[in-house]
Design a protein around this motif. Sequence first.
Motif, mmCIF file in Angstrom:
data_model
loop_
_atom_site.group_PDB
_atom_site.id
_atom_site.type_symbol
_atom_site.label_atom_id
_atom_site.label_comp_id
_atom_site.label_asym_id
_atom_site.label_seq_id
_atom_site.Cartn_x
_atom_site.Cartn_y
_atom_site.Cartn_z
ATOM 1 N N ALA A 96 0.818 -1.224 0.000
ATOM 2 C CA ALA A 96 0.000 0.000 0.000
ATOM 3 C C ALA A 96 0.849 1.270 0.000
ATOM 4 O O ALA A 96 0.329 2.363 -0.264
ATOM 5 C CB ALA A 96 -0.919 0.002 1.222
ATOM 6 N N ALA A 97 2.140 1.144 0.288
ATOM 7 C CA ALA A 97 3.008 2.320 0.442
ATOM 8 C C ALA A 97 3.008 3.258 -0.772
ATOM 9 O O ALA A 97 2.946 4.483 -0.598
ATOM 10 C CB ALA A 97 4.427 1.872 0.778
ATOM 11 N N PRO A 98 3.097 2.747 -2.026
ATOM 12 C CA PRO A 98 3.090 3.680 -3.165
ATOM 13 C C PRO A 98 1.844 4.549 -3.229
ATOM 14 O O PRO A 98 1.930 5.764 -3.486
ATOM 15 C CB PRO A 98 3.183 2.735 -4.378
ATOM 16 N N ASP A 99 0.658 3.965 -2.982
ATOM 17 C CA ASP A 99 -0.581 4.751 -3.004
ATOM 18 C C ASP A 99 -0.604 5.773 -1.882
ATOM 19 O O ASP A 99 -1.063 6.918 -2.071
ATOM 20 C CB ASP A 99 -1.798 3.828 -2.873
ATOM 21 N N MET A 100 -0.130 5.384 -0.689
ATOM 22 C CA MET A 100 -0.080 6.309 0.439
ATOM 23 C C MET A 100 0.859 7.469 0.139
ATOM 24 O O MET A 100 0.570 8.633 0.454
ATOM 25 C CB MET A 100 0.391 5.585 1.703
ATOM 26 N N THR A 101 1.991 7.169 -0.481
ATOM 27 C CA THR A 101 2.982 8.196 -0.809
ATOM 28 C C THR A 101 2.395 9.244 -1.747
ATOM 29 O O THR A 101 2.569 10.452 -1.550
ATOM 30 C CB THR A 101 4.226 7.549 -1.444
ATOM 31 N N LYS A 102 1.680 8.769 -2.764
ATOM 32 C CA LYS A 102 1.068 9.701 -3.723
ATOM 33 C C LYS A 102 -0.043 10.527 -3.073
ATOM 34 O O LYS A 102 -0.126 11.743 -3.256
ATOM 35 C CB LYS A 102 0.490 8.924 -4.910
ATOM 36 N N GLY A 115 1.460 12.668 -0.081
ATOM 37 C CA GLY A 115 2.678 13.415 -0.367
ATOM 38 C C GLY A 115 3.795 13.084 0.613
ATOM 39 O O GLY A 115 4.506 13.980 1.091
ATOM 40 N N LEU A 116 3.981 11.800 0.911
ATOM 41 C CA LEU A 116 4.976 11.394 1.906
ATOM 42 C C LEU A 116 6.388 11.512 1.351
ATOM 43 O O LEU A 116 6.651 11.135 0.203
ATOM 44 C CB LEU A 116 4.734 9.940 2.329
ATOM 45 N N SER A 117 7.280 12.023 2.166
ATOM 46 C CA SER A 117 8.702 11.973 1.834
ATOM 47 C C SER A 117 9.214 10.578 2.183
ATOM 48 O O SER A 117 8.517 9.791 2.824
ATOM 49 C CB SER A 117 9.471 13.024 2.628
ATOM 50 N N SER A 118 10.458 10.274 1.783
ATOM 51 C CA SER A 118 11.014 8.960 2.121
ATOM 52 C C SER A 118 11.131 8.802 3.629
ATOM 53 O O SER A 118 10.932 7.711 4.180
ATOM 54 C CB SER A 118 12.385 8.780 1.468
ATOM 55 N N SER A 119 11.409 9.915 4.340
ATOM 56 C CA SER A 119 11.485 9.879 5.803
ATOM 57 C C SER A 119 10.110 9.604 6.414
ATOM 58 O O SER A 119 9.977 8.796 7.335
ATOM 59 C CB SER A 119 12.030 11.211 6.333
ATOM 60 N N ASP A 120 9.089 10.284 5.867
ATOM 61 C CA ASP A 120 7.720 10.056 6.358
ATOM 62 C C ASP A 120 7.314 8.598 6.180
ATOM 63 O O ASP A 120 6.773 7.966 7.100
ATOM 64 C CB ASP A 120 6.722 10.933 5.585
ATOM 65 N N LEU A 121 7.594 8.061 4.987
ATOM 66 C CA LEU A 121 7.194 6.690 4.690
ATOM 67 C C LEU A 121 7.893 5.703 5.619
ATOM 68 O O LEU A 121 7.281 4.742 6.097
ATOM 69 C CB LEU A 121 7.507 6.350 3.232
ATOM 70 N N GLN A 122 9.171 5.967 5.884
ATOM 71 C CA GLN A 122 9.904 5.075 6.776
ATOM 72 C C GLN A 122 9.263 5.034 8.154
ATOM 73 O O GLN A 122 9.124 3.975 8.766
ATOM 74 C CB GLN A 122 11.363 5.532 6.881
#
Length: 556
Positions: free
Chosen positions: A43-49, A52-59
């Motif tokens: 689900a991470a790619p959809d959440m990122t889009k 607007g998550l940065s790589s730090s946010d996603l981590q």
Amino acid sequence: MGLVIKEPVEKMQAPYGRRWWALLVLCLSLLIIVMANTALTVAAPDMTKDLGLSSSDLQWVIDGYTVPYAALMLLLGAIGDKYSRRGALVLGLLVFAGASVAGSLVDSSTGVIASRAVMGVGAALIMPATLSLLASTFPRAERAKAILLWTATAGIAIAAGPLVAGALLENHGWASTFLINVPIALLAVVGAFVLVPPSKAAHHDRIDYVGGLLSVVSVGALVYMIIQGPHFGWDAKAIGAAVIAGLGFVVFVLWELRHPRPVLNVRRFAHRMFSGSLLAVALFFLAVFGAFYYLTQHLQFVLGYTPLETGIRMLPLAGAVFVGSALTGFLTPRLGMKVTVTAGMVAGTVALALLTRVDSTSGYGDFLAPLIILGVAIGLALSPCTDAIMGAFPEAELGVGGAVNDTSLELGGSLGIAILGSVLAKSYSSHLADATAGTKLPASALSTAQDSVGAGYAVAQGIGEQAKQLGAQALHAGNPQQAAQLKAQAEQLAAGAQQMSHAVGSAFSDAVARTSLVGAVILGVGTVLVAVLLPRRAKAEEQAGEGAEERESLSV
């Protein structure tokens, strides 16, 4: 018998009649807390889009779950032992469900991270309760078989997470991967009251809260350091966390050695079977979670599978777990746990070694054999270790035993994602820089592409979009010369986009191969250490007998 079972399992004169149905509830509870992490990788790619998550946010969306989960298990396991193991399970399921609802409703990275952290608190209540209830409900003769099914569920959940998330994402947003937890958790709550008998320690002195809090600080700081250092650099935060973890563990051990009723008897680590089993669990999940982290990315980004297609292609792992579990149920009583655990770890090492052959031409077929071998390895190695760990604890400390097992599992998984994820990121970045050397790719675009494989393909797609725009302008140009110039630029950009896309896929494939080599070396060295630590069969039976005597003396 009423609808809600009220008779404590400790007061039953015979083995609980519906214990296998109770195990189904415990496995269902385990399923959702393991899937909560593995589903998020899809689900991470959809959440990122969307957010607007940065790589730090996603981590931190991923690891915000891990820190409270790992840090709180020991203390919450002890509290469950004293007051109510079933109560801890039910409370954990309700907290988990409530936080899942909150996570589906928020629209910011901060909100998702906070919701995931609360889910981690719920998981820290659930996980040790499942094992302690299992151990208290099943007679010793059946416990190994029940634990085998429990560990098989954990292995299946690793593969089931992407499948469930992928199916949901076909027609729904990322929030559905949070909401799916709710009906399962509520079903487990009902099942807990109807099928799982209440249980708590028959004799349990006052909880060692000082030791418990020291464990929270130490483990929490250690997990934070594992996440912060490799991913974001060894800054003051990471170094400070390392210092706190180191000092915390020293103080914790000294306190526990002096306390008459410690939250965790650290002298157990002197037993080779106990410490060897813990090391095996940690190392195995280091390899499994690390490999899972980059395999799902390769299947989605490089091979271009949808989330659902990715989940389907992880199913051979789940089937192989069942095969491995059946083998360990047959082999362990005949050969001893040393043989089956070592064989499982060797198989895991072989699976990672096979992944070192991955390159830009590799298809799904090249991943199939490693997935199957890794699944068999999980089934072979984990249930004997879990049985040995739980067998080292008296009845009054079954929740603590479950917490120790699960903390080693979680620490191993966190280390796997941190270490192998860091190797993957650095290797990918280096290979991409080499692959694009001599091109006219702007430095800013290269820097963006080096952030992750998803960002790399996004840069390639952006270049392709520019080519399409120039091509459209060429069609409407005012004069032939301008049209020819625009067309030439469009063709050049289109070729650059194709070249960039190939470079990203090739760089990531090479990074997967290098990271798999590092993982194979770590697990291979760990296999030797575990084989040395685990006692021979006769010695293991002697230690198990000593543990049984200790359990009886402490339960009287």
